[in-house]
Write an enzyme that holds these catalytic residues in place. Sequence first.
Site, PDB file in Angstrom:
ATOM      1  N   ASP A   1      -8.848  -5.004  -6.079  1.00 15.57           N
ATOM      2  CA  ASP A   1      -8.455  -4.012  -5.073  1.00 15.57           C
ATOM      3  C   ASP A   1      -9.316  -2.762  -5.233  1.00 15.57           C
ATOM      4  O   ASP A   1      -9.305  -2.108  -6.278  1.00 15.57           O
ATOM      5  CB  ASP A   1      -6.972  -3.669  -5.261  1.00 15.57           C
ATOM      6  CG  ASP A   1      -6.398  -2.868  -4.097  1.00 15.57           C
ATOM      7  OD1 ASP A   1      -7.167  -2.142  -3.431  1.00 15.57           O
ATOM      8  OD2 ASP A   1      -5.175  -2.960  -3.865  1.00 15.57           O
TER       9      ASP A   1
ATOM     10  N   HIS B   1      -7.621  -5.302  -1.347  1.00 15.09           N
ATOM     11  CA  HIS B   1      -6.350  -4.620  -1.115  1.00 15.09           C
ATOM     12  C   HIS B   1      -5.342  -5.487  -0.380  1.00 15.09           C
ATOM     13  O   HIS B   1      -4.142  -5.343  -0.568  1.00 15.09           O
ATOM     14  CB  HIS B   1      -6.597  -3.322  -0.339  1.00 15.09           C
ATOM     15  CG  HIS B   1      -5.402  -2.443  -0.231  1.00 15.09           C
ATOM     16  ND1 HIS B   1      -4.623  -2.111  -1.321  1.00 15.09           N
ATOM     17  CD2 HIS B   1      -4.828  -1.820   0.833  1.00 15.09           C
ATOM     18  CE1 HIS B   1      -3.635  -1.324  -0.940  1.00 15.09           C
ATOM     19  NE2 HIS B   1      -3.725  -1.132   0.353  1.00 15.09           N
TER      20      HIS B   1
ATOM     21  N   SER C   1       0.837  -1.190   0.000  1.00 14.06           N
ATOM     22  CA  SER C   1       0.000   0.000   0.000  1.00 14.06           C
ATOM     23  C   SER C   1       0.880   1.251   0.000  1.00 14.06           C
ATOM     24  O   SER C   1       1.634   1.472  -0.955  1.00 14.06           O
ATOM     25  CB  SER C   1      -0.965  -0.033   1.195  1.00 14.06           C
ATOM     26  OG  SER C   1      -1.979   0.929   1.039  1.00 14.06           O
TER      27      SER C   1
END
Length: 488
Positions: free
Chosen positions: A434, A466, A359
Amino acid sequence: KKEDYPMAGMKSHHVKVGVYNLNSKDINYLKTGKPLDKYLTNVTWGPNGKYIYIAELNRDQDHMKMQQFNAETGELVQTLFEEKDEKYVEPLISIKFLPDSDKKFIWTSRRDGYNHIYLFNTEGEMLKQLTEGSWEVSNSSIEFGESGKNIFFSANKLSPIEQHTYKVNIKSGDITLLTEGEGIHRSRVSSSGNYIIDRYSSKDNPGTTQIVNNKGEQVTQLLQAKNPLKNYNLGKATIGTVKTADGKTDLYYRLIKPSNFDPDKQYPAIIYVYGGPHAQLVRNRWLASARMWQYYMAQKGYVMLTLDNRGSANRGMEFESAIYRNLGKHELSDQMQGVKILENLDYVDTSRIGVHGWSYGGFLTTSLMLKKPETFKVGIAGGPVIDWKYYEVMYGERYMDKPQQNPEGYENANLKNYATNLKGDLKIIHGYIDNVVVPQHSLSFIRTCVKNDVPLDFFFYPRHEHNVRGMDRIHLMKKVTKYFEENL
């Protein structure tokens, strides 16, 4: 199914707050007025059910109004108070009314630079600031005793990498430390406010559970956990600090030496990074707050380093907002201070440094591989933000403003612009569905690499959003481990 995802600078949702009448089944919407382009956050019922309180934030997120609405008519009653900041305001939790009052409430805010507790009344007057100092109150652990005389809270007052439990007397403002023993304390207050169940751990303490009274005195110890990993050959973890490049700010890092460490050998090193707001990886809790994968890699002969750069959590507004409008600038500078730690260790082979993160950590991993190609040999970026104009509207604009307002910042942070710098081995991993960092990020980067004949490795995880969870997580970490073993 179709899912709306307004990106930075795009038209956003226009949200309404409705009150549903259980008897009539009618919905009455609050008259929140114009502009429609704003955020209605931290919605709270008043104790008597007559009023609703909303922290209303403008689209630019630099001006917050605490609004009181009539729950029956939907009319705005008054603006209790406002907060402004030249960078951003981020109201994170709802107001909390005192147990014995429908006129007084507490509010947490960084209005003085650190997250602290303030006492207000429903006329909008700030009666007093209850906590103060260069430390942060945790929003996740604020409780009242039954009498309403004290507020119990968790804070990193003793150390930025620890959390202890305190009480503050609302009338006198006196603050009392209630927990002893270094580490991260997680406490729950009894309904009477007389007792606290305190659970804590530290780097070398797997966990203690005890009952203390509201004076901080231990009543009884319920459990002292035994080390469940005593028969495993783990690398030794240490926590330390290094200064930012300008010498002004301490950055905390965690370093894990390889198992069976031999100071006469040289080992490859891997930096595990996140580095964004709302996360702190280096804390004085069990195993120095490291993931077991990091100890697993230490068993395989890697030096494992993690550093919390400016922009990460629990260090105050100035520390976090240093990244404002220039994501990736100060973070990389600080991570390179971590590299200097490795360079000063005789047992680290500095020609074999890798980096891994997910991320925001994927963004920094890719950034380091592209902007510091002479330093990093191998990188694995999971769910990376590649171009911030593709990120969701509220988070993206809080830290970067709109692309139309900050074109230079967006251009500097757009990693497609640096694709041709890649020298080492980079693997990008992304969840196919995602909905946080949409696949457009990775796919646009792959397209840029293909157009410029830049070698790149890529892997999709079907049916994952995600984060890759469940049994597939094992597959993921095996893949990450193998990539480092084959290339670093």
